[in-house]
Design a protein around this motif. Sequence first.
Motif, short mmCIF file in Angstrom:
data_model
loop_
_atom_site.label_atom_id
_atom_site.label_comp_id
_atom_site.label_asym_id
_atom_site.label_seq_id
_atom_site.Cartn_x
_atom_site.Cartn_y
_atom_site.Cartn_z
N LEU A 520 0.83 -1.22 0.00
CA LEU A 520 0.00 0.00 0.00
C LEU A 520 0.86 1.26 0.00
O LEU A 520 0.55 2.24 -0.68
CB LEU A 520 -0.92 0.00 1.22
CG LEU A 520 -2.00 -1.10 1.25
CD1 LEU A 520 -2.76 -1.02 2.56
CD2 LEU A 520 -2.94 -0.96 0.08
N VAL A 521 1.96 1.22 0.75
CA VAL A 521 2.87 2.37 0.76
C VAL A 521 3.48 2.56 -0.63
O VAL A 521 3.59 3.67 -1.15
CB VAL A 521 3.98 2.18 1.82
CG1 VAL A 521 5.04 3.26 1.69
CG2 VAL A 521 3.38 2.21 3.21
N GLY A 522 3.87 1.43 -1.24
CA GLY A 522 4.45 1.51 -2.58
C GLY A 522 3.48 2.06 -3.61
O GLY A 522 3.89 2.71 -4.57
N LYS A 523 2.18 1.80 -3.42
CA LYS A 523 1.17 2.31 -4.35
C LYS A 523 0.77 3.75 -4.07
O LYS A 523 -0.03 4.32 -4.80
CB LYS A 523 -0.07 1.42 -4.31
CG LYS A 523 0.14 0.05 -4.93
CD LYS A 523 -1.17 -0.74 -4.95
CE LYS A 523 -1.00 -2.08 -5.65
NZ LYS A 523 -2.27 -2.84 -5.69
N GLY A 524 1.32 4.32 -3.01
CA GLY A 524 1.05 5.72 -2.73
C GLY A 524 -0.10 5.98 -1.80
O GLY A 524 -0.52 7.13 -1.65
N PHE A 525 -0.65 4.93 -1.15
CA PHE A 525 -1.74 5.16 -0.21
C PHE A 525 -1.27 5.95 1.00
O PHE A 525 -2.03 6.71 1.59
CB PHE A 525 -2.32 3.81 0.25
CG PHE A 525 -3.34 3.25 -0.69
CD1 PHE A 525 -4.66 3.62 -0.62
CD2 PHE A 525 -2.96 2.35 -1.67
CE1 PHE A 525 -5.60 3.12 -1.50
CE2 PHE A 525 -3.89 1.84 -2.56
CZ PHE A 525 -5.21 2.22 -2.48
N TYR A 526 -0.02 5.75 1.41
CA TYR A 526 0.54 6.43 2.59
C TYR A 526 1.84 7.11 2.20
O TYR A 526 2.93 6.67 2.54
CB TYR A 526 0.75 5.42 3.73
CG TYR A 526 -0.52 4.78 4.19
CD1 TYR A 526 -1.42 5.48 4.98
CD2 TYR A 526 -0.85 3.48 3.80
CE1 TYR A 526 -2.61 4.91 5.38
CE2 TYR A 526 -2.04 2.90 4.20
CZ TYR A 526 -2.91 3.62 4.99
OH TYR A 526 -4.08 3.05 5.38
N LEU A 548 0.57 8.59 6.84
CA LEU A 548 -0.62 9.37 6.53
C LEU A 548 -1.00 9.19 5.07
O LEU A 548 -0.12 8.99 4.20
CB LEU A 548 -0.37 10.85 6.80
CG LEU A 548 0.20 11.21 8.19
CD1 LEU A 548 0.48 12.70 8.27
CD2 LEU A 548 -0.76 10.79 9.29
N GLY A 549 -2.29 9.29 4.80
CA GLY A 549 -2.76 9.22 3.42
C GLY A 549 -3.00 10.62 2.90
O GLY A 549 -2.08 11.34 2.53
N ALA A 550 -4.28 11.02 2.87
CA ALA A 550 -4.61 12.36 2.36
C ALA A 550 -4.34 13.46 3.37
O ALA A 550 -4.25 14.63 3.02
CB ALA A 550 -6.08 12.39 1.93
N THR A 551 -4.20 13.12 4.65
CA THR A 551 -3.96 14.13 5.68
C THR A 551 -2.55 14.72 5.51
O THR A 551 -1.58 13.97 5.46
CB THR A 551 -4.08 13.51 7.08
OG1 THR A 551 -5.38 12.93 7.21
CG2 THR A 551 -3.87 14.57 8.15
N PRO A 552 -2.42 16.04 5.41
CA PRO A 552 -1.09 16.62 5.24
C PRO A 552 -0.28 16.49 6.53
O PRO A 552 -0.82 16.61 7.63
CB PRO A 552 -1.39 18.09 4.91
CG PRO A 552 -2.74 18.35 5.49
CD PRO A 552 -3.48 17.06 5.39
N ALA A 560 7.93 12.26 -0.50
CA ALA A 560 6.86 11.27 -0.46
C ALA A 560 7.40 9.88 -0.79
O ALA A 560 8.34 9.73 -1.57
CB ALA A 560 5.76 11.65 -1.45
N ILE A 561 6.78 8.85 -0.17
CA ILE A 561 7.18 7.47 -0.41
C ILE A 561 6.21 6.87 -1.41
O ILE A 561 5.00 7.11 -1.36
CB ILE A 561 7.14 6.66 0.90
CG1 ILE A 561 7.98 7.33 1.98
CG2 ILE A 561 7.64 5.25 0.66
CD1 ILE A 561 7.92 6.63 3.31
N GLY A 562 6.73 6.03 -2.30
CA GLY A 562 5.86 5.37 -3.27
C GLY A 562 5.53 6.29 -4.41
O GLY A 562 5.98 7.43 -4.50
N ARG A 563 4.67 5.82 -5.28
CA ARG A 563 4.35 6.59 -6.49
C ARG A 563 3.29 7.64 -6.21
O ARG A 563 2.57 7.60 -5.22
CB ARG A 563 3.87 5.64 -7.57
CG ARG A 563 2.55 4.95 -7.29
CD ARG A 563 2.26 3.92 -8.35
NE ARG A 563 0.94 3.34 -8.15
CZ ARG A 563 0.56 2.20 -8.66
NH1 ARG A 563 1.41 1.47 -9.36
NH2 ARG A 563 -0.66 1.72 -8.47
#
Length: 563
Positions: A520-526, A548-552, A560-563
Amino acid sequence: MLSSLLKKSLNMLKKTFNVFFNEAAGKKRLGAEIATRSSDPNFYGVLQFLPNPDTILRKLGKSQDVFDAIIQDAHVIGELRPMRANVITKKWRILPGGDKPEDRRVFELAQKIFNHPPVPATGSSPGMGWPDVFWNMQGAVLRGQRIHEVVWDSADGLLVPVRLVDRPNHRFVYGPDNRVRLLTRDNRTAGVPVDNYKFLVARHMPSFDNPYGVALLSSCFWPWTFKHNGFRFFTKFCEKYGIPWAVGKYPAGTAQPQIEELADGLARMVEDAIAAIPDNGTVQLIEAGRGAGRQLPQERLIQACNAEMSKCLNSQTLATEINGQGSRAAAETHRGREQDNGAADRKVIESNINQLLAWMAELNFVRAAAPSFQFYDDAEVRKDWLEVFDEARNFMNIPTKFAYERLQIPMPMRGETVVPINAGSLKQSDFAQPPSKHLEQWIEIFKSDSTKDNHGNDHLFTVKDLDEVVANFELNDPPPYVIGHPENNAPVFGRVQAIKRDGLSLWVKGTQIDPQFDVLVGKGFYRNRSVRIIQTAKGWQLDHVGFLGATPPAIQGLKAIGR
């Protein structure tokens, strides 16, 4: 001639119109319900509600309160405890519904919701946790249905459930359209329609004829009734015949006063084990015999009733009726049925929670794919990973450490005796691959700068403070990787293996990373992360790393981690 042709033309036009009209009407009927209660000759159309068709409750004039009495039975509660354990001991997780930004946002919102109790403690009320709610929902299997009221509130511009409260079944009926209706003081019989997004309804084996669901406790009613009546007669039998008979003998010609004195002595003997009898009399104790291996009818009745209730609640058959004689086949049969029943019961809960998640997505986001709720256990995960390893090793190398962690088997120490690896099975040489490409590598988590905490207060961390955080890192109790900032640091998706300071930044390297979370981190969720740094007796210490996901994040400038 002309009129004949005109008549034929009109007839053909009429036939064509009738065919077209009938086809259109037929297609319209395909999309409509016609076998409804409004057309049922056996349904009294004036009724505004559908009575519960449970045959036990209707014929005996009983309410569902009788179910509470059945649950108090010692044998029944003993059967319910494994059912409850099949729910509250299972691990559970929230899975994202998709990869779009709105999917990530609703997924992150769901994670936050499940980090808080569904019924928070208030004042003297202790509240309820998620295991309590799960068990209440599983109560639909026992009572036919269980209904929870959802209390919504606004938080950060989103509508979120803040309370999930179970309500008694007697407050609800179903209308002729099989829709739930709430009984109120103003409408005690037919009830009133309920609002959308307000009540979660968990049901067991519902149907059109019985929207109330099938209650297992209803099937326990007669065995429970006969058992308790049997106990009443069994108690009387034990009082009369469960103790030895005291038989007194007196010589012929004994006067009546002496006979009565002997009888009084025998009576005192039964009560107090002390008796005074004439010296010329005798007393003999005779046990009530019933033959070797024979059971009393009342005892057999009680056992038969217990067996019937076990069959109903846990599908026990052979395992219930061997009566202590022992059978491996019976135990395996019982275990298999218990697992199947447990999986089916958990589906009732999953369906209810997924309905709540679907509502959250629908009320707050446009075209967002709702996340899903799922129960799982470690044994299932290990089996899945074994299958993955067996397939993957045909075309890739797998790290040894990764395999041991996924299978939840400790790595053997040097010189430790181990079970040898079978030929053709996984070999040590098959596990040689760099660690996970995301969270098992060094990532920047914090920069020394003027930082606002969650309460809006400013903090300025110096290089000395950062060195304090590094010095206070304990490998025996490493800070966890979590989602957001949960108060109890759970659930855990990994641990900090090492921490260092590089200039004005803190960096960490992870270990024991949950593979699904890493994906999930790799896919950019967090993509973002934040930290909780607390003041201890030894100084500043890292408490957790929150993803964190959408929360700044409060700290700006972290890559940022992931894509």
